[in-house]
Write a protein that holds these residues in place. Structure first.
Motif, PDB file in Angstrom:
ATOM      1  N   SER A  64      58.445  33.131 -19.877  1.00  0.00           N
ATOM      2  CA  SER A  64      58.309  32.849 -21.309  1.00  0.00           C
ATOM      3  C   SER A  64      57.598  31.520 -21.550  1.00  0.00           C
ATOM      4  CB  SER A  64      59.683  32.831 -21.990  1.00  0.00           C
ATOM      5  OG  SER A  64      60.276  34.100 -21.942  1.00  0.00           O
ATOM      6  N   ASN A  77      53.914  31.955 -20.748  1.00  0.00           N
ATOM      7  CA  ASN A  77      53.232  32.675 -21.825  1.00  0.00           C
ATOM      8  C   ASN A  77      53.032  31.788 -23.051  1.00  0.00           C
ATOM      9  OD1 ASN A  77      53.085  35.005 -20.276  1.00  0.00           O
ATOM     10  ND2 ASN A  77      54.944  35.888 -21.130  1.00  0.00           N
ATOM     11  N   LEU A  78      54.058  31.024 -23.393  1.00  0.00           N
ATOM     12  CA  LEU A  78      53.954  30.124 -24.537  1.00  0.00           C
ATOM     13  C   LEU A  78      52.897  29.062 -24.280  1.00  0.00           C
ATOM     14  CD1 LEU A  78      54.959  29.136 -27.274  1.00  0.00           C
ATOM     15  CD2 LEU A  78      56.741  27.851 -26.065  1.00  0.00           C
ATOM     16  N   SER A  79      52.873  28.511 -23.083  1.00  0.00           N
ATOM     17  CA  SER A  79      51.886  27.502 -22.730  1.00  0.00           C
ATOM     18  C   SER A  79      50.469  28.064 -22.833  1.00  0.00           C
ATOM     19  CB  SER A  79      52.151  26.997 -21.310  1.00  0.00           C
ATOM     20  OG  SER A  79      51.183  26.055 -20.933  1.00  0.00           O
ATOM     21  N   GLN A  80      50.286  29.280 -22.352  1.00  0.00           N
ATOM     22  CA  GLN A  80      48.970  29.918 -22.424  1.00  0.00           C
ATOM     23  C   GLN A  80      48.568  30.139 -23.875  1.00  0.00           C
ATOM     24  OE1 GLN A  80      48.689  33.547 -20.185  1.00  0.00           O
ATOM     25  NE2 GLN A  80      46.540  33.890 -20.726  1.00  0.00           N
ATOM     26  N   SER A  81      49.499  30.552 -24.712  1.00  0.00           N
ATOM     27  CA  SER A  81      49.202  30.758 -26.133  1.00  0.00           C
ATOM     28  C   SER A  81      48.797  29.455 -26.809  1.00  0.00           C
ATOM     29  CB  SER A  81      50.421  31.348 -26.855  1.00  0.00           C
ATOM     30  OG  SER A  81      50.706  32.631 -26.377  1.00  0.00           O
ATOM     31  N   VAL A  82      49.503  28.380 -26.497  1.00  0.00           N
ATOM     32  CA  VAL A  82      49.182  27.069 -27.077  1.00  0.00           C
ATOM     33  C   VAL A  82      47.800  26.617 -26.616  1.00  0.00           C
ATOM     34  CG1 VAL A  82      49.811  24.625 -27.092  1.00  0.00           C
ATOM     35  CG2 VAL A  82      51.581  26.374 -27.415  1.00  0.00           C
ATOM     36  N   GLU A  87      45.272  28.492 -25.683  1.00  0.00           N
ATOM     37  CA  GLU A  87      44.280  29.322 -26.369  1.00  0.00           C
ATOM     38  C   GLU A  87      44.113  28.875 -27.819  1.00  0.00           C
ATOM     39  OE1 GLU A  87      45.607  33.330 -25.825  1.00  0.00           O
ATOM     40  OE2 GLU A  87      45.105  33.329 -23.682  1.00  0.00           O
ATOM     41  N   TYR A  88      45.203  28.571 -28.478  1.00  0.00           N
ATOM     42  CA  TYR A  88      45.148  28.098 -29.859  1.00  0.00           C
ATOM     43  C   TYR A  88      44.353  26.794 -29.948  1.00  0.00           C
ATOM     44  CZ  TYR A  88      46.652  26.062 -34.271  1.00  0.00           C
ATOM     45  OH  TYR A  88      46.666  25.468 -35.499  1.00  0.00           O
ATOM     46  N   ASN A 138      40.689  27.403 -29.499  1.00  0.00           N
ATOM     47  CA  ASN A 138      40.128  27.998 -30.713  1.00  0.00           C
ATOM     48  C   ASN A 138      39.983  26.965 -31.831  1.00  0.00           C
ATOM     49  OD1 ASN A 138      39.873  30.546 -29.597  1.00  0.00           O
ATOM     50  ND2 ASN A 138      41.886  31.220 -30.312  1.00  0.00           N
TER      51      ASN A 138
END
Length: 59
Positions: free
Chosen positions: A41, A44-49, A51-52, A55
């Motif tokens: 988890s 996944n959260l680190s990867q989402s951050v 990517e954000y 962007n």
């Protein structure tokens, strides 16, 4: 205490101890599984951050 009493007490104590050990091993397995799930988890959260943030820099 005679030898039969001693043997009986020894067996009972050993059974209780082994049951406690088995319980501890099961709890450890559950904890390891939970740690693995939490680790995934966090990853996944680190990867989402990341990517954000990428962007946001692109905009």
């Amino acid at each position: 205490m005679n030898s039969q009493d001693f043997e009986s007490q020894y067996r009972e104590t050993m059974n209780e101890t082994l049951n406690e050990l088995q319980s501890a091993i099961l709890l450890l397995a559950q904890a390891q599984r939970k740690i693995s799930i939490i680790g995934s988890s966090v990853q996944n959260l680190s990867q989402s951050v990341e990517e954000y943030l990428i962007n946001q820099k692109s905009e």
